[in-house]
Scaffold this motif. Structure first.
Motif, mmCIF file in Angstrom:
data_model
loop_
_atom_site.group_PDB
_atom_site.id
_atom_site.type_symbol
_atom_site.label_atom_id
_atom_site.label_comp_id
_atom_site.label_asym_id
_atom_site.label_seq_id
_atom_site.Cartn_x
_atom_site.Cartn_y
_atom_site.Cartn_z
ATOM 1 N N CYS A 103 -3.744 28.681 -12.673
ATOM 2 C CA CYS A 103 -4.696 29.439 -11.855
ATOM 3 C C CYS A 103 -3.940 30.476 -11.032
ATOM 4 O O CYS A 103 -3.000 30.138 -10.306
ATOM 5 C CB CYS A 103 -5.469 28.504 -10.925
ATOM 6 S SG CYS A 103 -6.680 29.375 -9.908
ATOM 7 N N CYS A 106 -4.620 29.662 -7.076
ATOM 8 C CA CYS A 106 -4.058 28.539 -6.323
ATOM 9 C C CYS A 106 -2.931 27.788 -7.030
ATOM 10 O O CYS A 106 -2.515 26.736 -6.558
ATOM 11 C CB CYS A 106 -5.141 27.594 -5.838
ATOM 12 S SG CYS A 106 -6.424 27.224 -6.993
ATOM 13 N N CYS A 136 -9.800 25.549 -13.196
ATOM 14 C CA CYS A 136 -8.858 25.081 -12.197
ATOM 15 C C CYS A 136 -9.548 23.995 -11.402
ATOM 16 O O CYS A 136 -10.634 24.207 -10.870
ATOM 17 C CB CYS A 136 -8.461 26.237 -11.283
ATOM 18 S SG CYS A 136 -7.630 25.697 -9.782
ATOM 19 N N CYS A 139 -9.905 25.095 -7.310
ATOM 20 C CA CYS A 139 -10.878 26.088 -6.823
ATOM 21 C C CYS A 139 -12.120 26.182 -7.704
ATOM 22 O O CYS A 139 -13.100 26.820 -7.329
ATOM 23 C CB CYS A 139 -10.226 27.458 -6.691
ATOM 24 S SG CYS A 139 -9.834 28.257 -8.267
HETATM 25 ZN ZN LIG Z 1 -7.624 27.676 -8.652
#
Ligand SMILES: [Zn+2]
Length: 170
Positions: A103, A106, A136, A139
């Protein structure tokens, strides 16, 4: 974590506040790079030593610290293209080895997600035309191979084009 693509041990990084763009591009290649836009130098150093991460930095003061000396890589280039090339060379990162597995927001490793589970989470056109999706778990962002990826991949290709690639056509 899949280790199929010839990267021996995964080097983990933490990027200083000046290197946000580099961090994102390294994540695009699948590298584990922490980045905190507001972190203080003390916290950065502490976090790096606690988690065994290599500090990527443009800060000449920072690299003189005792705790940092063996655990940092001074990034020289001003633009993210030069920086990316430099880090990849130094740490033998194969640009295509793990591309698009993390990701960008994050730093989590992406996981394949069933197509039926994303119907309400992506635009209808994307749902109709894309066979594969990833997500992900931190998030919740859903990823697919779309136009945006094509642009990023073209850029990666350009950045890592062999410099001595001047062979005549044919
Ligand atoms: Zn993420």
């Amino acid at each position: 974590m899949e280790g199929c693509c010839g990267m021996p041990t995964e080097i983990r990084f933490i990027a200083d506040v000046m290197l946000g763009k580099l961090a994102t591009w390294l994540r695009l290649l699948g590298c584990d790079v922490e980045y905190f836009p507001q972190i203080t130098d003390d916290d950065l150093v502490e976090r790096a030593s606690r988690s065994g991460r290599v500090i990527l930095t443009r800060d000449t003061e920072l690299i003189r610290r005792r705790k940092v000396r063996d655990n940092q890589f001074f990034v020289r280039g001003d633009g993210y293209r030069d920086q990316l090339r430099q880090v990849a060379e130094r740490f033998s990162i194969e640009p295509w080895g793990r591309i698009l597995t993390r990701c960008l927001r994050c730093n989590e490793t992406l996981e394949a997600i069933d197509r039926s589970a994303v119907r309400d989470r992506v635009p209808p056109y994307v749902f109709e035309t894309q066979p594969n999706f990833w997500t992900c778990n931190r998030c919740g962002r859903v990823y697919w191979r779309g136009t945006h990826h094509d642009k990023s991949l073209a850029e990666i290709r350009e950045i890592f084009r062999p410099r001595d690639d001047l062979r005549p056509e044919g």
